[in-house]
Design an enzyme around this catalytic site. Structure first.
Site, PDB file in Angstrom:
ATOM      1  N   ARG A  37       0.845  -1.212   0.000  1.00 16.95           N
ATOM      2  CA  ARG A  37       0.000   0.000   0.000  1.00 16.95           C
ATOM      3  C   ARG A  37       0.870   1.247   0.000  1.00 16.95           C
ATOM      4  O   ARG A  37       0.433   2.309  -0.432  1.00 16.95           O
ATOM      5  CB  ARG A  37      -0.997   0.001   1.145  1.00 16.95           C
ATOM      6  N   ASP A  38       2.100   1.129   0.500  1.00 18.27           N
ATOM      7  CA  ASP A  38       3.064   2.227   0.422  1.00 18.27           C
ATOM      8  C   ASP A  38       4.094   1.823  -0.638  1.00 18.27           C
ATOM      9  O   ASP A  38       4.938   0.946  -0.402  1.00 18.27           O
ATOM     10  CB  ASP A  38       3.724   2.408   1.793  1.00 18.27           C
ATOM     11  N   ALA A  40       6.724   3.115  -1.870  1.00 17.76           N
ATOM     12  CA  ALA A  40       8.155   3.248  -1.550  1.00 17.76           C
ATOM     13  C   ALA A  40       8.640   2.025  -0.769  1.00 17.76           C
ATOM     14  O   ALA A  40       9.730   1.497  -1.032  1.00 17.76           O
ATOM     15  CB  ALA A  40       8.395   4.526  -0.745  1.00 17.76           C
ATOM     16  N   SER A 145      -5.963 -18.137   8.768  1.00 21.60           N
ATOM     17  CA  SER A 145      -5.290 -18.374  10.051  1.00 21.60           C
ATOM     18  C   SER A 145      -6.015 -19.533  10.711  1.00 21.60           C
ATOM     19  O   SER A 145      -7.216 -19.744  10.462  1.00 21.60           O
ATOM     20  CB  SER A 145      -5.412 -17.141  10.940  1.00 21.60           C
ATOM     21  N   TYR A 168     -10.913 -10.428  14.074  1.00 25.48           N
ATOM     22  CA  TYR A 168      -9.918 -11.128  13.247  1.00 25.48           C
ATOM     23  C   TYR A 168     -10.394 -12.551  12.927  1.00 25.48           C
ATOM     24  O   TYR A 168     -10.395 -12.979  11.769  1.00 25.48           O
ATOM     25  CB  TYR A 168      -8.589 -11.159  13.993  1.00 25.48           C
ATOM     26  N   SER A 171     -13.277 -12.690  10.533  1.00 29.70           N
ATOM     27  CA  SER A 171     -12.906 -12.298   9.168  1.00 29.70           C
ATOM     28  C   SER A 171     -12.197 -13.439   8.448  1.00 29.70           C
ATOM     29  O   SER A 171     -12.378 -13.646   7.245  1.00 29.70           O
ATOM     30  CB  SER A 171     -12.010 -11.047   9.192  1.00 29.70           C
TER      31      SER A 171
END
Ligand code: NDP
Length: 245
Positions: A37-38, A40, A145, A168, A171
């Site tokens: 998502r970033d 860099a 998971s 969590y 999901s």
């Protein structure tokens, strides 16, 4: 355009298990596209792999951003014309394990967790399915998971009975339902879909308390991403062993 090599997209690949999955797939000669998502951070991660001789590149992919998802599909279509492996690895956990938050979890946290861990895996997969269908052996790995196992959560004495983190866990249970339904829909095609439990792994999410090193934590994702034609589809695995749904 296509070089004939296998191409894999791994979401959340700038660090942790996703990064290591990209490395291990790359070591098998697969071209790896690191979603981050970033951008860099993704590029820095891809640079590391390139220095190890891996054919790696980064793309900006915030899985909750529909524009990013669409752009990644367009880019892969343009540059490769197909996708062989999709690892839906990006994930978040907003609550500590073992603090069962069914009554205290905020609706915001619940929705945000589902947005990343469940809805986004579906939207990314939908966007890339046409390209996976062009592969000779499409493989989709939904990184779940063991905490998504309803069977183990309901069984007193199971290893996760006391390890409840509602947003969590639910999901990942929903993600497992997607695995089963998608595998059923894709029956008779060359695409296999499975859920992976990496193990409890020393990452930012898993913390230093985890017993497994990241190199081992990536093994289940890599195994399911490279299954042969006789491999399973619609399953839920940890290191080759089936987990109770
Ligand atoms: P980390 O927290 O180390 O890494 C999570 C990755 O997901 C990061 O790259 C993070 O990006 C990315 N991510 C989160 N939200 C988004 C988003 N909206 N768009 C794109 N990327 C996003 O965790 P792990 O490596 O441990 O986890 C990887 C997967 O394995 C997860 O799905 C997790 O649920 C699962 N898992 C992990 C276990 C463990 O013990 N570690 C156990 C069982 C399952 P950024 O760096 O920008 O935050």
């Amino acid at each position: 355009m296509s070089t004939g090599k296998k191409v894999a997209l791994i979401s959340g690949a700038n660090k942790g298990i996703g990064f290591e999955t990209a490395r291990q797939l790359g070591q098998q000669g697969i071209t790896v596209i690191l979603g981050a998502r970033d951008l860099a951070k993704g590029e820095a991660a891809a640079e590391k792999l390139k220095k190890e001789g891996i054919d790696a590149r980064a793309v900006k992919l915030d899985v909750v951003n529909p524009a990013d998802v669409k752009a990644v599909a367009v880019l892969i279509e343009k540059d490769f014309g197909k996708l062989d492996i999709l690892v839906n690895n990006a994930g978040v956990m907003s609550e500590p394990i073992g603090t069962n938050t069914t009554t205290t979890v905020s609706e915001k946290a619940l929705r945000e967790t589902f947005e990343t861990n469940f809805f986004s895996a579906i939207s990314v997969t939908h966007a890339l399915l046409p390209l996976l269908k062009k592969s000779d052996a499409g493989r989709i790995v939904n990184v779940s998971s063991i905490l998504g196992s309803l069977g183990l959560h309901a069984t007193e004495g199971s290893p996760i009975y006391e390890a409840k983190a509602f947003a969590y866990d639910a999901s990942k249970t929903a993600l497992n339902a997607y695995t089963i339904h998608l595998a059923h829909e894709l029956k008779g095609t060359k695409i296999k879909v499975n859920s992976a439990h990496p193990g409890w792994v020393k990452t930012e999410m898993g913390t230093d308390a985890a017993p497994m090193e990241i190199a081992d934590g990536a093994k289940t994702e890599v195994e399911l991403a490279t299954l042969g034609p006789d491999g399973p589809s619609g399953g839920y695995f940890h290191l080759g062993e089936a987990i109770a749904w």
